[in-house]
Design a protein around this motif. Structure first.
Motif, mmCIF file in Angstrom:
data_model
loop_
_atom_site.group_PDB
_atom_site.id
_atom_site.type_symbol
_atom_site.label_atom_id
_atom_site.label_comp_id
_atom_site.label_asym_id
_atom_site.label_seq_id
_atom_site.Cartn_x
_atom_site.Cartn_y
_atom_site.Cartn_z
ATOM 1 N N SER A 151 0.780 -1.237 0.000
ATOM 2 C CA SER A 151 0.000 0.000 0.000
ATOM 3 C C SER A 151 0.813 1.290 0.000
ATOM 4 O O SER A 151 0.299 2.334 -0.405
ATOM 5 C CB SER A 151 -0.946 0.009 1.205
ATOM 6 O OG SER A 151 -0.213 -0.138 2.419
ATOM 7 N N ASN A 152 2.066 1.273 0.442
ATOM 8 C CA ASN A 152 2.789 2.544 0.534
ATOM 9 C C ASN A 152 4.102 2.573 -0.242
ATOM 10 O O ASN A 152 4.953 3.413 0.007
ATOM 11 C CB ASN A 152 3.041 2.901 2.001
ATOM 12 C CG ASN A 152 3.886 1.860 2.716
ATOM 13 O OD1 ASN A 152 4.141 0.792 2.172
ATOM 14 N ND2 ASN A 152 4.322 2.173 3.929
ATOM 15 N N LYS A 153 4.262 1.640 -1.168
ATOM 16 C CA LYS A 153 5.436 1.634 -2.041
ATOM 17 C C LYS A 153 4.984 1.380 -3.473
ATOM 18 O O LYS A 153 4.149 0.516 -3.735
ATOM 19 C CB LYS A 153 6.431 0.544 -1.623
ATOM 20 C CG LYS A 153 7.152 0.826 -0.318
ATOM 21 C CD LYS A 153 8.140 1.983 -0.475
ATOM 22 C CE LYS A 153 8.873 2.237 0.835
ATOM 23 N NZ LYS A 153 9.837 3.352 0.708
ATOM 24 N N SER A 154 5.540 2.143 -4.396
ATOM 25 C CA SER A 154 5.191 1.952 -5.801
ATOM 26 C C SER A 154 5.902 0.734 -6.370
ATOM 27 O O SER A 154 7.088 0.518 -6.112
ATOM 28 C CB SER A 154 5.576 3.193 -6.612
ATOM 29 O OG SER A 154 4.785 4.291 -6.240
ATOM 30 N N VAL A 155 5.157 -0.046 -7.128
ATOM 31 C CA VAL A 155 5.710 -1.217 -7.810
ATOM 32 C C VAL A 155 5.269 -1.175 -9.265
ATOM 33 O O VAL A 155 4.349 -0.446 -9.629
ATOM 34 C CB VAL A 155 5.239 -2.533 -7.143
ATOM 35 C CG1 VAL A 155 5.771 -2.645 -5.725
ATOM 36 C CG2 VAL A 155 3.717 -2.638 -7.154
ATOM 37 N N TYR A 156 5.926 -1.977 -10.090
ATOM 38 C CA TYR A 156 5.562 -2.014 -11.503
ATOM 39 C C TYR A 156 4.184 -2.650 -11.679
ATOM 40 O O TYR A 156 3.897 -3.702 -11.105
ATOM 41 C CB TYR A 156 6.589 -2.812 -12.308
ATOM 42 C CG TYR A 156 6.185 -2.965 -13.766
ATOM 43 C CD1 TYR A 156 6.455 -1.956 -14.680
ATOM 44 C CD2 TYR A 156 5.511 -4.105 -14.205
ATOM 45 C CE1 TYR A 156 6.068 -2.077 -16.008
ATOM 46 C CE2 TYR A 156 5.119 -4.228 -15.531
ATOM 47 C CZ TYR A 156 5.399 -3.214 -16.428
ATOM 48 O OH TYR A 156 5.002 -3.332 -17.730
ATOM 49 N N VAL A 157 3.342 -1.992 -12.473
ATOM 50 C CA VAL A 157 2.017 -2.523 -12.799
ATOM 51 C C VAL A 157 1.757 -2.293 -14.283
ATOM 52 O O VAL A 157 2.484 -1.540 -14.949
ATOM 53 C CB VAL A 157 0.901 -1.846 -11.965
ATOM 54 C CG1 VAL A 157 1.106 -2.096 -10.478
ATOM 55 C CG2 VAL A 157 0.838 -0.344 -12.260
ATOM 56 N N MET A 158 0.714 -2.926 -14.799
ATOM 57 C CA MET A 158 0.314 -2.705 -16.189
ATOM 58 C C MET A 158 -1.135 -2.224 -16.217
ATOM 59 O O MET A 158 -2.050 -2.948 -15.806
ATOM 60 C CB MET A 158 0.456 -3.997 -17.022
ATOM 61 C CG MET A 158 0.074 -3.800 -18.489
ATOM 62 S SD MET A 158 0.237 -5.317 -19.467
ATOM 63 C CE MET A 158 2.025 -5.449 -19.559
ATOM 64 N N VAL A 159 -1.311 -1.000 -16.694
ATOM 65 C CA VAL A 159 -2.653 -0.432 -16.802
ATOM 66 C C VAL A 159 -3.357 -1.064 -18.004
ATOM 67 O O VAL A 159 -2.821 -1.048 -19.118
ATOM 68 C CB VAL A 159 -2.591 1.092 -16.973
ATOM 69 C CG1 VAL A 159 -3.990 1.676 -17.137
ATOM 70 C CG2 VAL A 159 -1.876 1.727 -15.784
ATOM 71 N N PRO A 160 -4.542 -1.650 -17.808
ATOM 72 C CA PRO A 160 -5.211 -2.381 -18.890
ATOM 73 C C PRO A 160 -5.546 -1.507 -20.092
ATOM 74 O O PRO A 160 -5.902 -0.334 -19.947
ATOM 75 C CB PRO A 160 -6.493 -2.886 -18.222
ATOM 76 C CG PRO A 160 -6.182 -2.948 -16.770
ATOM 77 C CD PRO A 160 -5.256 -1.805 -16.520
ATOM 78 N N ASN A 161 -5.405 -2.090 -21.256
ATOM 79 C CA ASN A 161 -5.868 -1.487 -22.505
ATOM 80 C C ASN A 161 -7.316 -1.946 -22.712
ATOM 81 O O ASN A 161 -7.570 -3.118 -22.976
ATOM 82 C CB ASN A 161 -4.972 -1.948 -23.666
ATOM 83 C CG ASN A 161 -5.403 -1.380 -24.999
ATOM 84 O OD1 ASN A 161 -6.511 -1.615 -25.445
ATOM 85 N ND2 ASN A 161 -4.514 -0.642 -25.641
ATOM 86 N N GLU A 162 -8.238 -1.017 -22.578
ATOM 87 C CA GLU A 162 -9.652 -1.378 -22.591
ATOM 88 C C GLU A 162 -10.105 -1.945 -23.936
ATOM 89 O O GLU A 162 -10.992 -2.795 -23.994
ATOM 90 C CB GLU A 162 -10.515 -0.170 -22.215
ATOM 91 C CG GLU A 162 -10.318 0.303 -20.777
ATOM 92 C CD GLU A 162 -10.685 -0.759 -19.757
ATOM 93 O OE1 GLU A 162 -11.576 -1.584 -20.049
ATOM 94 O OE2 GLU A 162 -10.084 -0.768 -18.666
ATOM 95 N N SER A 163 -9.508 -1.481 -25.029
ATOM 96 C CA SER A 163 -9.918 -1.993 -26.344
ATOM 97 C C SER A 163 -9.521 -3.461 -26.503
ATOM 98 O O SER A 163 -10.244 -4.243 -27.132
ATOM 99 C CB SER A 163 -9.298 -1.153 -27.466
ATOM 100 O OG SER A 163 -7.879 -1.244 -27.452
ATOM 101 N N SER A 164 -8.382 -3.855 -25.916
ATOM 102 C CA SER A 164 -7.973 -5.265 -26.001
ATOM 103 C C SER A 164 -8.888 -6.131 -25.131
ATOM 104 O O SER A 164 -9.182 -7.277 -25.488
ATOM 105 C CB SER A 164 -6.511 -5.432 -25.587
ATOM 106 O OG SER A 164 -6.321 -5.177 -24.208
#
Length: 492
Positions: A456-469
């Motif tokens: 909750s208090n540290k940034s980590v790598y994520v992937m924001v979804p592509n809604e069209s896919s």
């Protein structure tokens, strides 16, 4: 009739009766397995009857002793064959029964840790310590573990609560607490914290600074699917990020939905990247990595995917990494096509076809750093591996390696699909003997860094979804359910 002939005739009746009992017993096992369609049951039963009649005629209505001996030998060979067939069939029945989870549940691994430099070597040594726990994450299992610790020590330990994983780690590293009680799977999350500034190296190396002084394995209540298999069904395929017991809750590195239409023999594999940044079904709208859902159980992963695709998942199949290796090796390896040449540790892969052993296939399926598309290419490679396994299972090698495959599946693979549903699929495939058309599609996204529900208090790598896919995936799923046969052009 001479005394010798009377004796041989009685012996002939005994051999005939024994043969009949053996044939009936094996036939009942075949029927009970529910693998064979009715037409094949008639064929098996008819064959058994003809063989029994021939051997009985030889051993009972013989005129010379050598015919009795010949008939007895023939009956013995047939009965040995029946016995071997029954043993193999029982093994298949037992294996399928064992991989279903009607009677078992998932396992949460709760450990008590001190720093490696601490003097405490066992729980008793730490009885006067303050124990750090998480305020909300995995609280129910943590409370259960603390209760067991209190029982073992015969006293109540001192507890201090912390909101986040890194706060808990800081408390131990700064010696605000002497020990922590933590789900073992959470240690993997510390490795995701960025160490670019150097300060956070303490988190990426946190697990290496710990000594485990208490381990508890908590078995959680198992759930069976309430779905009824129809012409179409959807299966969640999960590859958990751990070696060892298949029921262990852990990050799910492989997240694939298989949508099958049994009438059209169509299977669509939809891969969702492990780092997809989505609300988990238990997080009250707070986003997390999809892979973290596995820590909270298979139901959390399935429910989260159902939210993404607005589609019901009827079943799950779960395999851990150690089980994956064994299954591939039992098939004498698989052949996959790589789009590029790359190397992972000691393993090299060429552009084009690669024949892979279990450990090579696992490395192929897990690798992402060698590719420009990273996790998206890994998802595509995972589906190639699954397609190759399906193809190999439809080849004669599954018969020649039958025993080895069953041995290695047991304990490495599980599903909430019932025995009756699995046997119905086997029966249908034997009856129709048609190949399946397997098409794959991967949803896409954009990489960034963000805080998550689990960290909750540290940034980590994520992937924001592509809604069209995602919309494209939903469209393909609907086409399969509507009975359309897909081709590669539809997934582009």
């Amino acid at each position: 009739m001479s005394k010798q002939n009377k004796t041989l005739k009685l012996a002939g009746y005994a051999v005939s009766l024994l043969h009949l009992l053996a044939a009936i017993t094996v036939f009942m096992i075949v029927v009970k397995s529910e693998f064979l369609p009715m037409k094949y049951l008639y064929m098996v039963g008819g064959t058994f009857a003809v063989l029994w009649f021939i051997t009985s005629w030889i051993v009972v209505f013989h005129k010379k002793a050598f015919r009795f001996v010949l008939g007895t030998i023939l009956s013995a060979i047939l009965m040995a064959g029946y016995l071997g067939g029954a043993l193999y069939l029982n093994k298949a029945v037992s294996t399928i029964s064992n991989i279903t989870t009607d009677q078992t549940g998932e396992k949460a691994m709760i450990s008590t840790y001190v720093l490696e430099s601490d003097d405490a070597l066992c729980l008793q040594d730490a009885k006067d310590y303050t124990f750090g726990i998480l305020t909300s994450l995995e609280r129910e299992n943590t409370d259960h573990a603390v209760e067991e610790i209190n029982k073992e020590l015969g006293s109540t330990i001192s507890i201090e609560e912390y909101e986040s994983l890194t706060d808990l780690a800081d408390a131990l590293l700064e010696k605000k607490v002497g020990a922590i009680v933590l789900n073992k799977s959470y240690l993997e999350l510390f490795e995701e914290v960025s160490s670019e500034d150097g300060e956070d190296l303490k988190y990426t190396e946190f697990s290496q600074q710990l000594r485990e002084i208490k381990y508890q394995e908590i078995t959680l209540e198992g759930q069976t699917s309430s779905a009824k298999m129809g012409d179409t069904f959807a299966v969640y395929i999960s590859g958990i990020d751990t070696y060892g017991h298949i029921s262990t809750r852990s990050r799910s590195d492989v997240n694939i939905i298989a949508v099958a239409n049994v009438k059209t023999k169509q299977v669509l594999l939809v891969s969702t990247p492990r780092d997809y940044y989505v609300p988990l079904s238990i997080s009250n709208g707070v986003k997390d990595k999809l892979t973290h859902a596995g820590i909270y159980g298979i139901d959390c992963s399935m429910d989260t995917l159902e939210q993404i695709y607005d589609n019901t998942l009827d079943y799950y199949f779960r395999v851990n990494f150690s089980g994956f290796e064994k299954i591939v090796d039992s098939l004498n390896g698989i052949t996959v096509t790589s789009e590029t040449a790359f190397q992972v540790g000691d393993f090299s892969y060429v552009e084009g076809e690669n024949h892979l052993s279990g450990i090579e296939a696992l490395a192929f399926a897990r690798e992402r750093y060698s590719f420009v598309n990273g996790d998206r290419q890994r998802g595509a490679n995972q589906m190639k591996v699954i397609q190759s396994v399906i193809k190999k299972c439809q080849s004669p090698v599954i018969l020649t390696n039958y025993s080895s495959l069953l041995n290695n599946i047991a304990g490495c693979f599980e599903t909430n699909m019932s025995y009756a549903e699995i046997s119905s699929l086997v029966r249908m495939q034997i009856d129709e003997n048609k190949p399946w058309n397997v098409i794959s599609y991967s949803v896409d996204g954009t990489g960034t860094k963000a805080t998550t529900y689990s960290m909750s208090n540290k940034s980590v790598y994520v992937m924001v979804p592509n809604e069209s896919s995602i919309a494209k995936a939903k469209e393909l799923i609907q086409k399969v359910e509507d009975g359309e046969v897909l081709n590669l052009e539809m997934t582009e």
